[in-house]
Design an enzyme around this catalytic site. Structure first.
Site, mmCIF file in Angstrom:
data_model
loop_
_atom_site.group_PDB
_atom_site.id
_atom_site.type_symbol
_atom_site.label_atom_id
_atom_site.label_comp_id
_atom_site.label_asym_id
_atom_site.label_seq_id
_atom_site.Cartn_x
_atom_site.Cartn_y
_atom_site.Cartn_z
ATOM 1 N N CYS A 183 33.555 35.883 35.488
ATOM 2 C CA CYS A 183 34.321 36.093 36.713
ATOM 3 C C CYS A 183 35.801 35.930 36.377
ATOM 4 O O CYS A 183 36.222 34.866 35.896
ATOM 5 C CB CYS A 183 33.876 35.049 37.736
ATOM 6 N N CYS B 7 37.922 42.617 37.759
ATOM 7 C CA CYS B 7 36.881 41.860 38.460
ATOM 8 C C CYS B 7 35.544 42.386 37.936
ATOM 9 O O CYS B 7 35.362 43.604 37.797
ATOM 10 C CB CYS B 7 36.994 42.097 39.967
HETATM 11 N N1 DGL Z 1 33.311 38.974 39.868
HETATM 12 C C1 DGL Z 1 34.389 38.133 40.330
HETATM 13 C C2 DGL Z 1 35.635 38.399 39.481
HETATM 14 O O1 DGL Z 1 35.495 38.889 38.374
HETATM 15 C C3 DGL Z 1 34.520 38.339 41.802
HETATM 16 C C4 DGL Z 1 35.319 37.332 42.492
HETATM 17 C C5 DGL Z 1 34.997 37.200 43.945
HETATM 18 O O2 DGL Z 1 33.938 36.684 44.254
HETATM 19 O O3 DGL Z 1 35.860 37.552 44.754
HETATM 20 O O4 DGL Z 1 36.755 38.112 39.843
#
Ligand code: DGL
Length: 283
Positions: A87, A197
């Site tokens: 993440c 993301c």
């Molecule tokens: N997959 C997360 C990232 O890479 C998402 C973050 C979220 O939950 O907003 O930032």
């Protein structure tokens, strides 16, 4: 076998057959898990989706740090020998303090800005991120490093993660929202888009459909897998052969989403991975 100790933690004995923990606010980190599974087929993996609290992108730094600490503790208790913070948002906000606390290898995810700047012909790039990442100092410092070499447009994409989590990736609402964000990118004439993301690789096809095949899209699953492999080798933790007990690598999936809605989420995960999975509830 490796014996790792940090003053602040209990003594941890690690061996090559222990699993690797991977986690994200939700299903985004699966884009990394797929690649890790393919490239490191002997490694057992435990995935935790902190779906009850997704998206992280609109939460405070303190809240995200608290969640990251909680999930990490769960993975360490499940005997993980290494951790992938799949993440971007959690990485920029929490990875430093996590590395201070734990001695196991901890691999984070950062947007592929450097290769994007190198790739870009017109030296205009755009980074799609969550709101939390877009205003984070560590992220902005990374962007600053490349500002002399290219125009860098940061595009926060509020709402996309939430819709993916709710299985609405192919809904008109999602397409409308994405089109709006990509129009901003078009206005900046960027020829290269960085996916900041881990949820975003699930809609690269849509970006290509809207902006054309000439646009280059940079995501991070391969560099993260390479870094994970390097760290496992460095710590002598790379699994060359699954344990004789299990015979093959094991994959386990957990969610913090309450059990009533779990079925929908296991269907979502199975469809994103193109293979059926069993989802367990993590209190
Ligand atoms: N997959 C997360 C990232 O890479 C998402 C973050 C979220 O939950 O907003 O930032």
């Amino acid at each position: 076998m490796l014996d790792i100790q940090k003053p602040s933690t209990n003594k941890i004995i690690l061996n090559t057959n222990q699993p690797i923990g991977i986690f994200d606010s939700g299903v985004g980190g699966l884009s990394l898990l797929s690649n890790i599974k393919k490239q490191l087929p002997n490694e057992s993996l435990i995935y935790i989706a902190d779906s009850l609290y997704a998206p992280y992108g609109d939460k405070s730094d303190n809240f995200i740090i608290e969640r990251v600490n909680y999930i990490t503790k769960q993975l360490v208790n499940k005997n993980c020998k290494a951790l992938v913070l799949a993440c971007n948002t959690a990485t920029v906000i929490a990875i430093n303090q996590l590395r201070e606390r734990y001695s196991i290898p901890i691999i984070g995810v950062e947007p592929a800005i450097k290769p994007a700047v190198i790739n870009s012909k017109n030296k205009r790039i755009a980074i799609l991120t969550t709101q939390a990442t877009a205003k984070n100092q560590r992220f902005l410092a990374l962007v600053d490093k490349y500002k002399a070499n290219a125009q860098v447009h940061i595009q926060p994409c509020q709402g996309l993660v939430e819709l993916i989590e709710n299985n609405q990736l192919h809904s008109p609402k999602f397409n409308l929202l994405l089109t709006g964000y990509l129009n901003e990118v078009l206005n900046k004439s960027a020829d290269t888009i960085v996916l900041g993301c881990t949820h975003y690789p699930f809609f690269t096809d849509k970006i290509k459909a809207l902006l054309g095949n000439e646009i280059t899209i940079m995501e991070t699953s391969q560099p993260v897998t390479d870094q994970l492999k390097r760290k496992l080798i460095e710590y002598q933790l790379l699994c060359n052969k699954p344990s004789s007990f299990t015979d093959k690598a094991q994959y386990q999936f957990f969610t913090t989403q309450p059990i009533q809605v779990n079925n929908e989420q296991s269907e979502l995960i199975s469809s994103l991975l193109n293979s059926p999975i069993t989802l367990h509830y993590l209190l």
